[in-house]
Structures are given as structure tokens and as C-alpha cells.
Design an enzyme around this catalytic site. Structure first.
Site, PDB file in Angstrom:
ATOM      1  N   ILE A 162       0.835  -1.205   0.000  1.00 20.41           N
ATOM      2  CA  ILE A 162       0.000   0.000   0.000  1.00 20.41           C
ATOM      3  C   ILE A 162       0.866   1.251   0.000  1.00 20.41           C
ATOM      4  O   ILE A 162       0.633   2.189  -0.778  1.00 20.41           O
ATOM      5  CB  ILE A 162      -0.973  -0.004   1.190  1.00 20.41           C
ATOM      6  CG1 ILE A 162      -1.972  -1.154   1.057  1.00 20.41           C
ATOM      7  CG2 ILE A 162      -1.712   1.337   1.275  1.00 20.41           C
ATOM      8  CD1 ILE A 162      -2.880  -1.332   2.257  1.00 20.41           C
TER       9      ILE A 162
ATOM     10  N   PRO B 203       2.276  -1.704   9.788  1.00 20.87           N
ATOM     11  CA  PRO B 203       1.418  -2.564  10.608  1.00 20.87           C
ATOM     12  C   PRO B 203       1.539  -2.168  12.072  1.00 20.87           C
ATOM     13  O   PRO B 203       2.468  -1.427  12.449  1.00 20.87           O
ATOM     14  CB  PRO B 203       2.000  -3.953  10.368  1.00 20.87           C
ATOM     15  CG  PRO B 203       3.449  -3.697  10.079  1.00 20.87           C
ATOM     16  CD  PRO B 203       3.484  -2.400   9.321  1.00 20.87           C
TER      17      PRO B 203
ATOM     18  N   ASP C 239      -8.404   7.582   9.700  1.00 22.12           N
ATOM     19  CA  ASP C 239      -9.403   6.546   9.417  1.00 22.12           C
ATOM     20  C   ASP C 239      -9.422   5.481  10.507  1.00 22.12           C
ATOM     21  O   ASP C 239     -10.315   4.642  10.525  1.00 22.12           O
ATOM     22  CB  ASP C 239      -9.095   5.891   8.063  1.00 22.12           C
ATOM     23  CG  ASP C 239     -10.129   4.855   7.655  1.00 22.12           C
ATOM     24  OD1 ASP C 239     -11.331   5.196   7.617  1.00 22.12           O
ATOM     25  OD2 ASP C 239      -9.750   3.702   7.380  1.00 22.12           O
TER      26      ASP C 239
ATOM     27  N   GLU D   5     -12.022  -0.180  17.313  1.00 23.11           N
ATOM     28  CA  GLU D   5     -12.900  -0.122  16.154  1.00 23.11           C
ATOM     29  C   GLU D   5     -14.104   0.775  16.442  1.00 23.11           C
ATOM     30  O   GLU D   5     -14.571   0.849  17.575  1.00 23.11           O
ATOM     31  CB  GLU D   5     -13.384  -1.532  15.794  1.00 23.11           C
ATOM     32  CG  GLU D   5     -12.314  -2.399  15.162  1.00 23.11           C
ATOM     33  CD  GLU D   5     -11.838  -1.847  13.827  1.00 23.11           C
ATOM     34  OE1 GLU D   5     -12.668  -1.546  12.960  1.00 23.11           O
ATOM     35  OE2 GLU D   5     -10.614  -1.702  13.652  1.00 23.11           O
TER      36      GLU D   5
ATOM     37  N   HIS E 266     -12.891   3.834   9.883  1.00 23.37           N
ATOM     38  CA  HIS E 266     -12.142   2.665   9.416  1.00 23.37           C
ATOM     39  C   HIS E 266     -12.789   2.092   8.159  1.00 23.37           C
ATOM     40  O   HIS E 266     -13.188   0.924   8.102  1.00 23.37           O
ATOM     41  CB  HIS E 266     -12.047   1.589  10.507  1.00 23.37           C
ATOM     42  CG  HIS E 266     -10.925   0.618  10.233  1.00 23.37           C
ATOM     43  ND1 HIS E 266     -10.654  -0.447  11.051  1.00 23.37           N
ATOM     44  CD2 HIS E 266     -10.001   0.551   9.229  1.00 23.37           C
ATOM     45  CE1 HIS E 266      -9.621  -1.136  10.570  1.00 23.37           C
ATOM     46  NE2 HIS E 266      -9.209  -0.540   9.467  1.00 23.37           N
TER      47      HIS E 266
END
Length: 314
Positions: A156, A204, A256, A261, A281
């Protein structure tokens, strides 16, 4: 062999089963849950007889892993695995495979959507038009000629760097692995933070990246710099970022991802910071990407069943 899809994967059931049956033999029993539960007891009940569990970004703690007595393979329909109790998987001899690559285009797209929204004041422009206003105070910036810093040059990050080049940016990168990428200059983290106008995070979440961008790192950034985080929330110290935005130490940010979460608490410091765009997200979530990851995930199961596992994370 029993496969349990323990949470919805964002693909219509008919399409999901089409992908599944194309990849797997008819002998595999597939149970697909179309509702989401999060409590340990319910998750164990769903997975107690499963040989294989397919999961997206639903956290699976050690108690759930150990409670699913038959579990031999965990097919994670996600790139990151920081929501999985990996130590418990190792202890139980469970193979964990991820879906690297499915969201490369989706995440990269959102990076530039967020960046252009910041640079061209799109949200404020929309609001002012609805209030019969003008462009006064809303003159923005161009990407061309800006120094664009990419932290983390996996698939990415590399794609983002190439898109930045297409916009005419001067691209710098910081990564633990230096690559030969045409036109991209690898530098140290401090140098990147100090020199770049735009900084996009693509690492990560692990012990070495947690808190990677904290108060000291943000202090190195230019007053007119912007930060984009579509990686993982804990990579950035949210309180330090909110303080920097509110005090005008940097010009803006787009986030984001958070420490947990969504839904994100209304009291979260970033939701009260100036010049910040927040999204729930959603970077990975396009119709195309969700189908791509389902295909990859069922292929992971197929390869594991054939004794040739791929995308193994442990």
C-alpha cells in the site's frame, strides 16, 4: 471439515457462497453468520465445532481461540492480525492466514481522497455553499511540488508513493527495509518528518510501531504539514496529535483508524481537534475490495486443505 464464517464479510450471501463453492470441495460444510456478535460466550458457541473459522476484523481473544476445541485454521479476511490472539493460536497449533493485497487500491484511493479534502477544504466548501457563502478564507493548496513522505513501503505504501509521484510530488520514504523504488528517496524518520509537507502512514501495528508518531515526532513536523493515518490507530499518540492540531503546530490531519474499532467515543480527543477529518475505518471497504478479499480468503482455505498453505502469519 466444517468452516464457520463467524461474522459478515460484506459480500452478499449468494456471491459469497458462489466464491466458496468455486474454491472448496462439496465435502466442506459451510456455516455463514450474517449478524455480528462480540461477546466471548457467543463467539465460542458459533465456533465450537469448527475446523476452520473465517473472520474479518472482529477481535478474537485467547479464551475464544481456546474455546473452539476443533479449530485448526483461522482464515483472517483482513491484512492486519493485531486483533487475533496469536500467542493462543501458536499454543493451540492453529494456522493463521491473512488476505494481504486485497485493499491496496481501496486504501490508496482514500489516502488521496482525504488529502485533497484537507488541501482543498472540501467539507468547509460544501458547508459554505449551503449557507450562501463564498470561497473567502477557503483558498487551498496544490499537491504538485509538495514533499510527500510515506512511512512504511509495503504494497500500500509503495502504491501511495507512486500515485504521489503522478501528482507531481517529491516523494520520500521511511521503512525498516530500503527498496529500490525509482524516484523515491529513503531517509531517516526524523528527516522525513522535518522536511515533508504531507506524511502518510502505512505500517502494521506491532511493538515497534505502537506510538511511532508521538509528541516528539509531531514536534518535528512543519507548521503547514498534514498527517494521514489509514494504518492503525495506536501508531499515533492521539492526544499528542489533537494537542498539536489545536495549538496550530501542524496544519491538519485525516484519520481513518483509532485505538479501537468504531463506534468511537464522542469524547475522543481527535474528534474535538481543529482541522481534522475522521472516517470510521472505511479505507479497505469498497465493493470491489470486499469481493477480492473473499476470493483470497477462500483460496487460503483451499491451499491449507491441500497442504500447501499461503499467506501464513505464524
Amino acid at each position: 471439515m466444517k468452516l464457520v464464517i463467524i461474522e459478515p464479510l460484506g459480500v452478499e450471501e449468494e456471491k459469497l457462497m458462489e466464491i466458496a463453492h468455486k474454491a472448496l470441495p462439496d465435502s466442506v460444510e459451510i456455516v455463514s453468520y450474517q449478524t455480528k456478535v462480540t461477546d466471548t460466550e457467543s463467539l465460542i458457541e458459533r465456533g465450537k465445532d469448527a475446523d476452520i473459522i473465517m473472520v474479518a476484523n472482529l477481535p478474537l481473544n485467547a479464551e475464544v481461540i481456546k474455546g473452539c476445541k476443533n479449530l485448526k485454521m483461522l482464515a483472517v479476511a483482513f491484512t492486519g492480525i493485531d486483533h487475533i490472539a496469536m500467542a493462543a493460536c501458536k499454543e493451540q497449533g492453529i494456522t493463521v492466514c491473512n488476505c494481504a493485497g486485497y485493499s491496496n487500491a481501496a486504501v490508496s484511493d482514500l489516502v488521496f481522497g482525504l488529502l485533497i479534502s484537507l488541501y482543498r477544504n472540501i467539507i468547509s466548501c460544501d458547508q459554505v455553499v449551503r449557507e450562501e457563502g463564498t470561497k473567502d478564507g477557503l483558498v487551498g493548496f496544490e499537491l504538485e511540488g509538495k514533499k510527500f513522505g510515506v512511512i512504511g513501503t509495503g504494497a500500500i505504501g509503495t502504491r501511495v508513493a507512486k500515485i504521489a509521484q503522478a501528482f507531481g510530488c517529491e516523494v520520500y520514504a521511511y521503512s525498516r527495509t530500503v527498496k529500490d523504488l525509482p524516484g523515491i528517496q529513503f531517509v531517516g524518520l526524523e528527516e522525513l518528518l522535518y522536511n515533508c509537507d504531507i506524511i502518510s502512514l502505512h505500517v502494521p501495528l506491532n511493538e515497534s510501531t505502537k506510538g511511532l508518531i508521538g509528541k516528539d515526532e509531531i514536534a518535528l513536523m512543519k507548521p503547514d504539514a498534514v498527517l494521514i493515518n489509514t494504518a492503525r490507530g495506536p501508531v499515533v499518540d492521539s492526544e499528542a496529535l489533537a494537542e498539536a492540531l489545536n495549538n496550530g503546530k501542524i496544519a491538519g490531519a485525516a484519520v481513518d483508524v483509532f485505538e479501537n474499532e468504531p463506534p468511537v467515543s464522542k469524547d475522543h480527543p481527535l474528534l474535538h481537534a481543529k482541522n481534522l477529518i475522521a472516517t470510521p475505518h472505511v479505507a479497505f471497504a469498497t465493493k470491489e475490495a470486499l469481493v477480492k478479499r473473499a476470493i483470497i480468503d477462500f483460496d487460503n482455505v483451499k491451499c491449507w486443505m491441500e497442504g500447501k498453505p499461503v499467506n501464513v502469519m505464524n
